[in-house]
Write an enzyme that holds these catalytic residues in place. Structure first.
Site, mmCIF file in Angstrom:
data_model
loop_
_atom_site.group_PDB
_atom_site.id
_atom_site.type_symbol
_atom_site.label_atom_id
_atom_site.label_comp_id
_atom_site.label_asym_id
_atom_site.label_seq_id
_atom_site.Cartn_x
_atom_site.Cartn_y
_atom_site.Cartn_z
ATOM 1 N N ASP A 67 15.656 4.991 -48.465
ATOM 2 C CA ASP A 67 14.351 5.336 -49.040
ATOM 3 C C ASP A 67 13.212 4.552 -48.415
ATOM 4 O O ASP A 67 13.437 3.597 -47.661
ATOM 5 C CB ASP A 67 14.366 5.151 -50.567
ATOM 6 N N ASN A 137 18.071 1.047 -64.459
ATOM 7 C CA ASN A 137 18.186 2.324 -65.191
ATOM 8 C C ASN A 137 19.252 3.243 -64.587
ATOM 9 O O ASN A 137 19.329 4.409 -64.928
ATOM 10 C CB ASN A 137 16.829 3.039 -65.212
ATOM 11 N N HIS A 139 19.496 4.081 -61.350
ATOM 12 C CA HIS A 139 19.111 4.884 -60.179
ATOM 13 C C HIS A 139 19.899 4.457 -58.937
ATOM 14 O O HIS A 139 20.317 3.317 -58.812
ATOM 15 C CB HIS A 139 17.596 4.877 -59.941
ATOM 16 N N GLU A 144 15.879 8.766 -59.835
ATOM 17 C CA GLU A 144 15.686 8.218 -61.174
ATOM 18 C C GLU A 144 16.439 9.065 -62.212
ATOM 19 O O GLU A 144 16.853 10.199 -61.921
ATOM 20 C CB GLU A 144 14.182 8.211 -61.496
HETATM 21 C C1 F6R Z 1 16.939 0.323 -52.293
HETATM 22 C C2 F6R Z 1 17.269 1.297 -53.314
HETATM 23 C C3 F6R Z 1 17.362 0.945 -54.766
HETATM 24 C C4 F6R Z 1 17.897 -0.452 -55.036
HETATM 25 C C5 F6R Z 1 17.914 -0.742 -56.525
HETATM 26 C C6 F6R Z 1 18.404 -2.139 -56.834
HETATM 27 O O1 F6R Z 1 16.888 0.907 -51.012
HETATM 28 O O2 F6R Z 1 17.443 2.415 -52.975
HETATM 29 O O3 F6R Z 1 18.189 1.882 -55.400
HETATM 30 O O4 F6R Z 1 19.189 -0.572 -54.508
HETATM 31 O O5 F6R Z 1 16.634 -0.580 -57.043
HETATM 32 O O6 F6R Z 1 17.500 -3.064 -56.326
HETATM 33 P P1 F6R Z 1 17.835 -4.615 -56.294
HETATM 34 O O7 F6R Z 1 18.950 -4.787 -55.322
HETATM 35 O O8 F6R Z 1 16.568 -5.266 -55.806
HETATM 36 O O9 F6R Z 1 18.217 -5.006 -57.686
#
Ligand code: F6R
Length: 246
Positions: A67, A137, A139, A144
């Site tokens: 992303d 959450n 995702h 989401e």
């Molecule tokens: C990052 C991504 C997100 C993160 C998720 C967890 O490229 O796609 O899904 O993996 O938000 O983020 P952290 O590792 O910062 O807790």
């Protein structure tokens, strides 16, 4: 779904790095799906160490990132382009032309065209291992809660919970982008194998939900139960609540 519980973040990172390094040693022309965020930083550090020790080379490896934020420039320190170059690509011998990060800049129609192009590229990519973190959450990528399991690469409106979770990287919540381009759940599920990292007490409730086994679009990561090759590497802090209850 294979679950590996590690003592802490460092051990989680080592286990994950070893899995990725083994893949690249087995097939130096591997294609890896990569993630940003706090979870994979340690893994990338261990990979860089292995590269510096000449244990592994990335010269024929291709990567596709999950992303990218909309609304900030490519050279903004919190762009995922910068994140990936700062935390991994600038420190190993990967070729820039083999690095793929969704492009999320331009007018609405330009961004949509870039989503379509990324989606087409992913269909041909054949990702060997997709590395994932998980949002509080549930995702994955920036898919989401409520996202269809059939969703392909698209422009997503970030959930308020996600913006809150990610504001630690910005000066204030107002600076956190409201939109991003993300691989869809369908793209993620097309990877041959999936490696998810989960760390810290703040993810303990998320792990309880994930390991409940209920598959629902309200908790996007639950789709992983429909994939045949998933490894979750979770540290004791993140696993603690589930361990208490089971
Ligand atoms: C990052 C991504 C997100 C993160 C998720 C967890 O490229 O796609 O899904 O993996 O938000 O983020 P952290 O590792 O910062 O807790």
């Amino acid at each position: 779904m294979k679950v590996i519980v590690t003592k802490n973040y460092d051990e989680m990172s080592k286990v994950a790095a070893d899995i990725l390094i083994e893949q690249v040693k087995k097939n130096p022309r591997s294609t890896l799906g990569l993630a940003t965020g706090s979870s994979p930083i340690g893994t990338y550090q261990k990979i860089i160490e292995a590269y510096n020790n000449k244990e592994v080379s990335f010269k024929d490896v291709k990567t596709y990132n999950l992303d990218e934020y909309c609304g900030i420039s490519i050279d903004h320190p919190q762009s995922y382009y910068c994140f990936m170059h700062d935390n991994l690509f600038n420190h190993v011998d990967i070729k820039e032309e083999n690095v793929h990060i969704p492009s999320a800049r331009g007018t609405e129609s330009e961004i949509q065209a870039q989503c379509n192009a990324y989606n087409e590229a992913l269909k041909k990519a054949s990702i060997d291992i997709q590395l994932l973190g998980i949002g509080g959450n549930g995702h994955i990528g920036f898919n989401e809660p409520g996202t269809s399991f059939e969703q392909e690469t698209f422009v997503v409106t970030l959930a308020e919970r996600t913006r809150e979770d990610n504001k630690r990287f910005f000066n204030s919540i107002d600076e956190v982008p409201t939109h991003a381009v993300t691989m869809g759940i369908k793209n993620i599920m097309q990877a041959k194998s999936i490696l998810m990292l989960i760390s810290g007490k703040g993810k303990a409730d998320t792990v309880v939900k994930l390991l409940s086994g209920e598959v629902t679009t309200d908790f996007p990561a639950s789709v992983l139960y429909r994939h045949e090759d998933v490894t979750i590497v979770v540290d004791e802090d993140a696993y603690s609540k589930y361990a208490e209850q089971n």
